[in-house]
Design a protein around this motif. Structure first.
Motif, PDB file in Angstrom:
ATOM      1  N   ILE A 187      66.584  39.453 -25.958  1.00 16.89           N
ATOM      2  CA  ILE A 187      65.409  40.308 -26.133  1.00 16.89           C
ATOM      3  C   ILE A 187      65.410  40.968 -27.513  1.00 16.89           C
ATOM      4  N   VAL A 188      66.542  41.536 -27.907  1.00 15.07           N
ATOM      5  CA  VAL A 188      66.595  42.251 -29.181  1.00 15.07           C
ATOM      6  C   VAL A 188      66.348  41.306 -30.346  1.00 15.07           C
ATOM      7  N   LYS A 189      67.051  40.199 -30.372  1.00 14.71           N
ATOM      8  CA  LYS A 189      66.944  39.274 -31.510  1.00 14.71           C
ATOM      9  C   LYS A 189      65.623  38.503 -31.498  1.00 14.71           C
ATOM     10  N   THR A 190      65.270  37.959 -30.360  1.00 11.03           N
ATOM     11  CA  THR A 190      64.082  37.112 -30.279  1.00 11.03           C
ATOM     12  C   THR A 190      62.799  37.900 -30.481  1.00 11.03           C
ATOM     13  N   SER A 191      62.772  39.140 -29.995  1.00  9.50           N
ATOM     14  CA  SER A 191      61.526  39.908 -30.076  1.00  9.50           C
ATOM     15  C   SER A 191      61.160  40.305 -31.504  1.00  9.50           C
ATOM     16  N   LYS A 192      62.108  40.184 -32.432  1.00 11.73           N
ATOM     17  CA  LYS A 192      61.789  40.478 -33.834  1.00 11.73           C
ATOM     18  C   LYS A 192      60.946  39.378 -34.457  1.00 11.73           C
ATOM     19  N   GLY A 193      61.048  38.176 -33.900  1.00 14.30           N
ATOM     20  CA  GLY A 193      60.336  37.062 -34.518  1.00 14.30           C
ATOM     21  C   GLY A 193      60.874  36.815 -35.909  1.00 14.30           C
ATOM     22  N   ASN A 194      59.999  36.708 -36.878  1.00 13.83           N
ATOM     23  CA  ASN A 194      60.399  36.474 -38.265  1.00 13.83           C
ATOM     24  C   ASN A 194      60.584  37.769 -39.050  1.00 13.83           C
ATOM     25  N   ARG A 195      60.443  38.915 -38.377  1.00 16.55           N
ATOM     26  CA  ARG A 195      60.585  40.201 -39.055  1.00 16.55           C
ATOM     27  C   ARG A 195      62.066  40.580 -39.152  1.00 16.55           C
ATOM     28  N   ASP A 196      62.383  41.438 -40.100  1.00 19.84           N
ATOM     29  CA  ASP A 196      63.749  41.944 -40.234  1.00 19.84           C
ATOM     30  C   ASP A 196      64.032  43.061 -39.244  1.00 19.84           C
ATOM     31  N   LYS A 197      62.984  43.701 -38.744  1.00 21.13           N
ATOM     32  CA  LYS A 197      63.150  44.787 -37.781  1.00 21.13           C
ATOM     33  C   LYS A 197      61.903  44.848 -36.921  1.00 21.13           C
ATOM     34  N   GLY A 198      61.912  45.762 -35.966  1.00 16.03           N
ATOM     35  CA  GLY A 198      60.715  45.959 -35.159  1.00 16.03           C
ATOM     36  C   GLY A 198      60.720  45.212 -33.848  1.00 16.03           C
ATOM     37  N   GLY A 199      61.877  44.805 -33.379  1.00 16.35           N
ATOM     38  CA  GLY A 199      61.957  44.155 -32.075  1.00 16.35           C
ATOM     39  C   GLY A 199      62.048  45.173 -30.957  1.00 16.35           C
ATOM     40  N   VAL A 200      62.359  44.700 -29.781  1.00 15.56           N
ATOM     41  CA  VAL A 200      62.539  45.573 -28.630  1.00 15.56           C
ATOM     42  C   VAL A 200      63.939  46.177 -28.694  1.00 15.56           C
ATOM     43  N   ARG A 201      64.015  47.492 -28.505  1.00 15.83           N
ATOM     44  CA  ARG A 201      65.318  48.153 -28.419  1.00 15.83           C
ATOM     45  C   ARG A 201      65.821  48.010 -26.991  1.00 15.83           C
ATOM     46  N   ALA A 202      66.979  47.406 -26.816  1.00 14.00           N
ATOM     47  CA  ALA A 202      67.511  47.168 -25.480  1.00 14.00           C
ATOM     48  C   ALA A 202      69.020  47.340 -25.466  1.00 14.00           C
ATOM     49  N   VAL A 203      69.533  47.824 -24.343  1.00 11.77           N
ATOM     50  CA  VAL A 203      70.972  47.982 -24.136  1.00 11.77           C
ATOM     51  C   VAL A 203      71.306  47.608 -22.700  1.00 11.77           C
ATOM     52  N   SER A 204      72.561  47.254 -22.499  1.00 14.59           N
ATOM     53  CA  SER A 204      73.059  46.963 -21.157  1.00 14.59           C
ATOM     54  C   SER A 204      73.913  48.130 -20.687  1.00 14.59           C
ATOM     55  N   ILE A 205      73.512  48.764 -19.607  1.00 16.19           N
ATOM     56  CA  ILE A 205      74.278  49.878 -19.052  1.00 16.19           C
ATOM     57  C   ILE A 205      75.689  49.417 -18.698  1.00 16.19           C
ATOM     58  N   SER A 206      75.807  48.185 -18.233  1.00 18.09           N
ATOM     59  CA  SER A 206      77.111  47.656 -17.833  1.00 18.09           C
ATOM     60  C   SER A 206      78.085  47.577 -18.996  1.00 18.09           C
ATOM     61  N   GLU A 207      77.582  47.530 -20.225  1.00 17.25           N
ATOM     62  CA  GLU A 207      78.451  47.467 -21.398  1.00 17.25           C
ATOM     63  C   GLU A 207      78.850  48.832 -21.928  1.00 17.25           C
ATOM     64  N   MET A 208      78.279  49.881 -21.392  1.00 15.17           N
ATOM     65  CA  MET A 208      78.611  51.236 -21.827  1.00 15.17           C
ATOM     66  C   MET A 208      79.860  51.694 -21.077  1.00 15.17           C
ATOM     67  N   GLN A 209      80.978  51.059 -21.370  1.00 20.20           N
ATOM     68  CA  GLN A 209      82.192  51.235 -20.571  1.00 20.20           C
ATOM     69  C   GLN A 209      82.665  52.677 -20.482  1.00 20.20           C
ATOM     70  N   ALA A 210      82.764  53.368 -21.591  1.00 19.51           N
ATOM     71  CA  ALA A 210      83.294  54.731 -21.560  1.00 19.51           C
ATOM     72  C   ALA A 210      82.397  55.656 -20.738  1.00 19.51           C
ATOM     73  N   LEU A 211      81.098  55.625 -20.997  1.00 24.14           N
ATOM     74  CA  LEU A 211      80.173  56.496 -20.279  1.00 24.14           C
ATOM     75  C   LEU A 211      80.064  56.089 -18.813  1.00 24.14           C
ATOM     76  N   PHE A 212      79.916  54.788 -18.569  1.00 25.27           N
ATOM     77  CA  PHE A 212      79.763  54.294 -17.199  1.00 25.27           C
ATOM     78  C   PHE A 212      81.000  54.601 -16.359  1.00 25.27           C
TER      79      PHE A 212
END
Length: 132
Positions: A58-83
């Motif tokens: 989602i993050v990489k593909t949603s940028k298309g050909n732009r350098d920025k401006g994609g969808v900001r997304a995170v996986s809660i499962s990867e937030m090991q310390a907080l989770f």
């Protein structure tokens, strides 16, 4: 399972996709990109791996050909310390809800990935997200 069975099962799976729901997902992700909302993905076990993979796509593909401006997304499962802090201090069931409570803002999106649809921690996260 042989190749023909594999192809048939995939064909049936694709045909079972509700296109109206898929369109709603697309619209939500486009709205998230436009409004700079955060998309949280969350799953357990193999679904956690799928959530992480989805974030990368989602993050990489949603940028298309732009350098920025994609969808900001995170996986809660990867937030090991907080989770795991929430898992230890409250409960595993409420750990995702704690993360959502700390980080989610109005307009953010929560995507839950589950084979059974009955995981107590994912359902609790959904309830928490609906309050934001």
């Amino acid at each position: 399972m042989n190749y023909e069975q594999y192809v048939e099962e995939n064909r049936l799976a694709l045909e079972s996709v509700d296109l109206a729901n898929l369109k709603r997902v697309e619209e939500g992700l486009l709205r998230a990109r436009k409004t700079d909302s955060q998309v949280f993905f969350f799953g357990n076990g193999g679904s956690a791996a799928s959530a992480s993979h989805a974030v990368g796509d989602i993050v990489k593909t949603s940028k298309g050909n732009r350098d920025k401006g994609g969808v900001r997304a995170v996986s809660i499962s990867e937030m090991q310390a907080l989770f795991t802090a929430y898992s230890n201090d409250t409960s595993f069931e409420d750990a995702g809800s704690g993360v959502i409570g700390d980080l989610a803002r109005p307009g953010d999106i929560l995507v839950l990935i589950s084979v059974s649809g009955k995981s107590p921690n994912l359902l609790a996260a959904a309830r928490s997200a609906s309050q934001h």
